[in-house]
Design a protein around this motif. Structure first.
Motif, PDB file in Angstrom:
ATOM      1  N   ARG A 291     -11.431  25.425  72.592  1.00  0.00           N
ATOM      2  CA  ARG A 291     -11.018  24.119  72.058  1.00  0.00           C
ATOM      3  C   ARG A 291     -12.202  23.162  71.938  1.00  0.00           C
ATOM      4  NH1 ARG A 291      -5.595  22.381  75.455  1.00  0.00           N
ATOM      5  NH2 ARG A 291      -4.037  23.543  74.257  1.00  0.00           N
ATOM      6  N   SER A 292     -13.166  23.296  72.853  1.00  0.00           N
ATOM      7  CA  SER A 292     -14.284  22.360  72.914  1.00  0.00           C
ATOM      8  C   SER A 292     -15.533  22.904  72.237  1.00  0.00           C
ATOM      9  CB  SER A 292     -14.599  22.034  74.382  1.00  0.00           C
ATOM     10  OG  SER A 292     -13.462  21.536  75.058  1.00  0.00           O
ATOM     11  N   ARG A 293     -15.396  24.004  71.518  1.00  0.00           N
ATOM     12  CA  ARG A 293     -16.578  24.670  70.969  1.00  0.00           C
ATOM     13  C   ARG A 293     -17.371  23.759  70.033  1.00  0.00           C
ATOM     14  NH1 ARG A 293     -16.424  30.926  69.065  1.00  0.00           N
ATOM     15  NH2 ARG A 293     -18.656  31.323  69.362  1.00  0.00           N
ATOM     16  N   ASN A 294     -16.663  22.988  69.229  1.00  0.00           N
ATOM     17  CA  ASN A 294     -17.374  22.109  68.302  1.00  0.00           C
ATOM     18  C   ASN A 294     -18.081  20.974  69.028  1.00  0.00           C
ATOM     19  OD1 ASN A 294     -16.421  23.686  66.241  1.00  0.00           O
ATOM     20  ND2 ASN A 294     -14.682  22.366  65.785  1.00  0.00           N
ATOM     21  N   LEU A 440      -8.426  31.337  69.321  1.00  0.00           N
ATOM     22  CA  LEU A 440      -7.368  30.380  69.031  1.00  0.00           C
ATOM     23  C   LEU A 440      -6.693  30.759  67.718  1.00  0.00           C
ATOM     24  CD1 LEU A 440      -8.974  26.944  69.969  1.00  0.00           C
ATOM     25  CD2 LEU A 440      -7.415  28.351  71.333  1.00  0.00           C
ATOM     26  N   ARG A 441      -5.380  30.745  67.734  1.00  0.00           N
ATOM     27  CA  ARG A 441      -4.597  31.009  66.526  1.00  0.00           C
ATOM     28  C   ARG A 441      -3.587  29.869  66.394  1.00  0.00           C
ATOM     29  NH1 ARG A 441      -3.486  35.628  63.604  1.00  0.00           N
ATOM     30  NH2 ARG A 441      -4.619  36.907  65.115  1.00  0.00           N
ATOM     31  N   ASP A 442      -3.762  29.072  65.350  1.00  0.00           N
ATOM     32  CA  ASP A 442      -2.920  27.885  65.179  1.00  0.00           C
ATOM     33  C   ASP A 442      -2.966  26.990  66.415  1.00  0.00           C
ATOM     34  OD1 ASP A 442      -2.155  28.727  62.658  1.00  0.00           O
ATOM     35  OD2 ASP A 442      -0.405  29.821  63.402  1.00  0.00           O
ATOM     36  N   GLY A 443      -4.140  26.904  67.004  1.00  0.00           N
ATOM     37  CA  GLY A 443      -4.325  26.051  68.156  1.00  0.00           C
ATOM     38  C   GLY A 443      -3.886  26.646  69.476  1.00  0.00           C
ATOM     39  N   ARG A 444      -3.311  27.838  69.451  1.00  0.00           N
ATOM     40  CA  ARG A 444      -2.829  28.491  70.668  1.00  0.00           C
ATOM     41  C   ARG A 444      -3.725  29.684  70.995  1.00  0.00           C
ATOM     42  NH1 ARG A 444       2.478  27.311  71.996  1.00  0.00           N
ATOM     43  NH2 ARG A 444       2.748  29.358  72.942  1.00  0.00           N
ATOM     44  N   ARG A 625     -22.714  29.673  62.367  1.00  0.00           N
ATOM     45  CA  ARG A 625     -21.294  29.963  62.606  1.00  0.00           C
ATOM     46  C   ARG A 625     -20.425  28.921  61.904  1.00  0.00           C
ATOM     47  NH1 ARG A 625     -21.450  29.376  67.659  1.00  0.00           N
ATOM     48  NH2 ARG A 625     -20.192  27.515  67.959  1.00  0.00           N
ATOM     49  N   ALA A 626     -19.278  29.352  61.411  1.00  0.00           N
ATOM     50  CA  ALA A 626     -18.339  28.447  60.747  1.00  0.00           C
ATOM     51  C   ALA A 626     -16.984  28.540  61.428  1.00  0.00           C
ATOM     52  CB  ALA A 626     -18.213  28.793  59.259  1.00  0.00           C
ATOM     53  N   ASP A 627     -16.521  27.427  62.002  1.00  0.00           N
ATOM     54  CA  ASP A 627     -15.201  27.347  62.619  1.00  0.00           C
ATOM     55  C   ASP A 627     -14.378  26.311  61.859  1.00  0.00           C
ATOM     56  OD1 ASP A 627     -15.773  29.063  65.003  1.00  0.00           O
ATOM     57  OD2 ASP A 627     -17.215  27.474  65.406  1.00  0.00           O
ATOM     58  N   PRO A 640      -6.111  29.007  60.838  1.00  0.00           N
ATOM     59  CA  PRO A 640      -7.410  28.874  61.518  1.00  0.00           C
ATOM     60  C   PRO A 640      -8.389  29.957  61.089  1.00  0.00           C
ATOM     61  CG  PRO A 640      -5.781  29.809  62.996  1.00  0.00           C
ATOM     62  CD  PRO A 640      -5.036  29.417  61.761  1.00  0.00           C
ATOM     63  N   VAL A 641      -9.647  29.599  60.977  1.00  0.00           N
ATOM     64  CA  VAL A 641     -10.711  30.577  60.704  1.00  0.00           C
ATOM     65  C   VAL A 641     -10.974  31.346  61.998  1.00  0.00           C
ATOM     66  CG1 VAL A 641     -13.134  30.883  60.084  1.00  0.00           C
ATOM     67  CG2 VAL A 641     -11.736  29.192  58.872  1.00  0.00           C
TER      68      VAL A 641
END
Length: 784
Positions: A291-294, A440-444, A625-627, A640-641
């Protein structure tokens, strides 16, 4: 600051508070003093963790596509529900070179010798002691003796593993069940009386006697005595670097946990700290980092990798018989702690060629009330007993048949209890293959893992369980979920593995995250592979070792248990890009799509991360990397990518820029901005957006459209797998960077790490230099 109070977080809280540091522990769950664990059906109904449903209980059950996981939520973490076993990882099972069944290797950057002194320390603190099978009152434990008998018959090693349980009222006293315990000098944070183990088999649902030496009675009580601030109900959601160094931790506080009111809304808060230790468990810590990767752009490619279920396997022995008499053989699974004994399966690494990957099989147990439930659910047998009881009652009232005492009828109704008394769960663990991926898939949080590459070791464990059943003349039954292709783990590991280099590990062998000084990982997510036995002791020992290093570094030096691997802290760069446009399902290429009247909206928002700015600029492909997400009605909305790559001014495949879709472009295309974004549609089918911005050499008027228009095809492909020679094209389209989106994009550029301003200046010089060479500088006959 410490997030989580399990085996890693509690050890760190004690060690750092003892050294005089200011320590705050954030735990999402509540405290559980003796007597507060659920036992009645009504209490059990509320004993699960799901704040969205108003549930703030002990058990957090995660369900994924290939497996399920059960973890704990409470002050003391997994120690509240673990089965007390404190076994060390076998010396030879710390491996770096052994190939994995599915390819690759399992790299452990620490060895048994590195952990020995820390194993010793943790065992002393948790009061590790084997089950006192030789003592009166304990010697008659049928399940332990049966497991030892089976091990002897099969020629396998049997052990009484050290347990974190108080069997005696004092360290030098004689073990006896149910006696008041004399506590350590630091007392216990609950201020509650404790009693020695009364052999009730309730360890895994919380010990209401206080006999289990769980972390709340040991490390956390000592930490609080030394000044640590333990805060329950604090559920951490985000982590980011602080504006002046250190870290900002965002959390929500669950007031419903304190008031018991399900409608209570949580409140948000932020805490700033100099050092941050993540110990929220394998699933919690990995989800938090993803969640905090960015916000933590220096995190490397190993994040989310090396997931393992530690080979967890469950099966059942049913209706064991006495070989001499043929009568039922009592195993009494509810007598004793949940686990008392263990059988070791040897490993190739032990010098036994052909043995395979090793593991352990342990006796299981369950509370006595479960026996009532099982006996009451025996189906036709129970119904026939009930029918006989009713028939005899009617006959008595009618004066028919022989007169029987009501006690005889009640005894017959209850039955002989042989189903449960002669049955026994078996718990297996082993060195399965750590090849799962958390994402993460759809935030989960989701896990991409199957038992396929672990089939040999899991099959070996189950085959040995069948042999144990044969040795005890018992029936055998797998966990029913096994037949559905699912596994259940209570020991999820990996996701933020340690490694010797940033390319292979999220953190170094001491738990410090690469590229983020002062950020540490101290739970099962840091393990690069399975332990092969119960992992709690190894997690705690690694945390103790981490703290030794942290405190030595704070003191400015000192002897260390092992040389610290040197690495250069990298400077990372991150920015966000939003593009919008159209997509035409079925179009073969962007040119065809441009002339189609069946356009659908399409957009993406990406966070581009160069983990090492210098390497990004020096490498010829300039890959980052692209998120983020793509949004398309044809693909099921916002998706989600899962795996994204971006190349800035990379060499084109040929001068016409045909590499993406086989359509020519007027002009000399020498450089491209390449996008490859993997996601799944609403039907979970793999899709990859393959797109290019093509830089036309020597045509200044094309600068704006070239750098702001992305032509793309959508392929039925997964870039993480071997590329197909001729992938199926699902459609094509074009996206544009609008002026307002460009203005917002320019505000998102930021760096993390040393020399941020210089790194950003170097990036700007590179970007503008490439544009100058491509659009302004006159050709000199050579290629740029």
């Amino acid at each position: 600051m410490i997030v989580g109070s399990g085996f890693g977080g509690s050890v760190a809280a004690h060690r750092l508070a003892e050294a005089g540091l200011s320590v705050v522990v954030l735990e999402r769950g509540r405290a559980y003093p003796p007597g507060s664990f659920a036992r009645t059906p009504a209490e059990m109904n509320r004993a699960f963790w799901d704040p969205g449903a108003g549930l703030y209980g002990l058990f957090d059950v995660w369900s994924f596509r290939g497996c399920d996981a059960v973890v704990a939520s409470g002050l003391g973490g997994g120690s509240l529900i673990f089965a007390n076993v404190l076994m060390r990882k076998d010396e030879h099972w710390f491996t770096e070179e052994q190939p994995l069944p599915g390819g690759g290797r399992e790299p452990w950057p620490v060895g048994r010798a590195d952990l020995e002194p820390h194993y010793d320390t943790v065992e002393r603190m948790l009061g590790a002691t084997p089950y006192p099978l030789h003592r009166p009152g304990y010697a008659d434990t049928p399940k332990t003796r049966a497991l030892r008998e089976a091990a002897t018959a099969l020629g396998l090693e049997f052990r009484l593993p050290p347990l974190a349980v108080s069997f005696a009222p004092a360290p030098d006293a004689v073990p006896r069940p149910g006696l008041p315990l004399t506590g350590p000098d630091h007392g216990n944070l609950h201020g509650a009386a404790r009693r020695t183990c009364r052999l009730c088999g309730e360890c895994n649902i919380g010990c209401n006697e206080g006999a289990k030496n769980s972390l709340d009675f040991t490390y956390l009580s000592a930490a609080r005595e030394q000044g640590a601030d333990l805060r329950t109900g604090h559920d951490v959601q985000t982590v980011r670097p602080g504006p002046r160094g250190g870290y900002q931790v965002g959390y929500v506080r669950h007031h419903g946990l304190e008031t018991g009111e399900p409608g209570c809304r949580p409140t948000a808060g932020t805490i700033t700290c100099d050092r941050l230790i993540l110990a929220a468990g394998t699933l919690g810590t990995t989800r938090l980092l993803l969640r905090s990767r960015n916000r933590l752009p220096g995190l490397g490619p190993a994040l989310g990798t090396r997931f393992s279920g530690n080979g967890d396997t469950l099966s059942f022995l049913i209706r064991a018989k006495d070989a001499r008499t043929g009568a039922g053989r009592p195993l009494n699974p509810s007598q004793g702690p949940v686990i008392t004994g263990a059988i070791r399966l040897p490993d190739d690494l032990d010098g036994i060629p052909g043995a395979g990957r090793g593991g352990y099989i342990e006796d299981g147990g369950y509370p006595q009330f479960v026996q009532w439930l099982a006996e009451g659910a025996r189906g036709p047998h129970q119904l026939s007993r009930a029918a006989r009881f009713l028939a005899r009652g009617l006959a008595r009232q009618a004066g028919l048949g022989r007169r029987r005492h009501l006690s005889e009828d009640l005894s017959d109704l209850l039955g002989d209890g042989l189903l449960t008394s002669t049955s026994l769960p078996l718990l297996g663990m082993g060195r399965d293959t750590p090849d799962g991926e958390l994402r993460l898939r759809d935030g989960r949080l989701d896990i991409n893992w199957t038992a396929r590459n672990s089939a040999d070791v899991l099959g070996r464990i189950r085959a040995t369980m069948r042999r144990i059943a044969d040795a005890l003349d018992a029936g055998y039954a797998d966990n029913p979920l096994w037949h559905l292709g699912r596994t259940v783990t209570v020991h999820p590991l990996g996701g933020a593995p340690m490694g010797r280099r940033p390319e292979t590990g999220v953190c170094d062998p001491y738990g410090e995250v690469y590229g983020h000084r002062g950020l540490y990982i101290a739970d099962g997510s840091a393990l690069p592979g399975p332990v092969g036995t119960n992992p709690s002791l190894t997690i705690a020992a690694l945390a103790d070792r981490m703290c030794t290093r942290l405190l030595e570094g704070r003191a400015g030096g000192g002897a260390t248990t092992a040389p610290r691997p040197a690495y250069t802290r990298r400077t990372s760069l991150v920015f966000t890009e939003t593009m919008r446009g159209y997509y035409v399902p079925g179009a073969a290429d962007p040119t065809t799509a441009e002339h189609s009247g069946q356009r659908e909206p399409f957009a993406f928002r990406l966070t581009i991360t160069a983990d090492d700015v210098d390497a990004f600029l020096d490498e010829p492909d300039h890959e980052a990397r692209a998120d983020g997400w793509v949004e398309s009605p044809a693909c099921g909305g916002r998706r989600p990518v899962l795996h994204g790559r971006f190349n800035l001014f990379a060499p084109a495949a040929d001068s016409s820029g045909q590499e993406a879709y086989g359509t020519a472009r007027d002009g000399d295309v020498r450089r491209v901005l390449r996008y490859r974004l993997h996601f799944t549609d609403a039907e979970e089918r793999s899709c990859t957006l393959a797109g290019l911005k093509q830089i036309t050499h020597g045509v200044p008027l094309r600068l704006w459209p070239d750098t702001t228009v992305l032509a793309f095809r959508l392929l039925a492909a997964d870039p993480t797998e071997a590329p197909a020679a001729d992938p199926v094209v699902l459609g094509a389209g074009r996206l544009s960077l609008r002026l307002g989106d460009l203005a917002r994009q320019l505000t998102t550029f930021r760096t993390t790490g040393p020399g941020g301003a210089a790194a950003l200046a170097r990036f700007g010089e590179f970007f503008l230099g490439q544009l100058w060479q491509s659009y302004v500088r006159l050709p000199t006959g050579g290629r740029s």
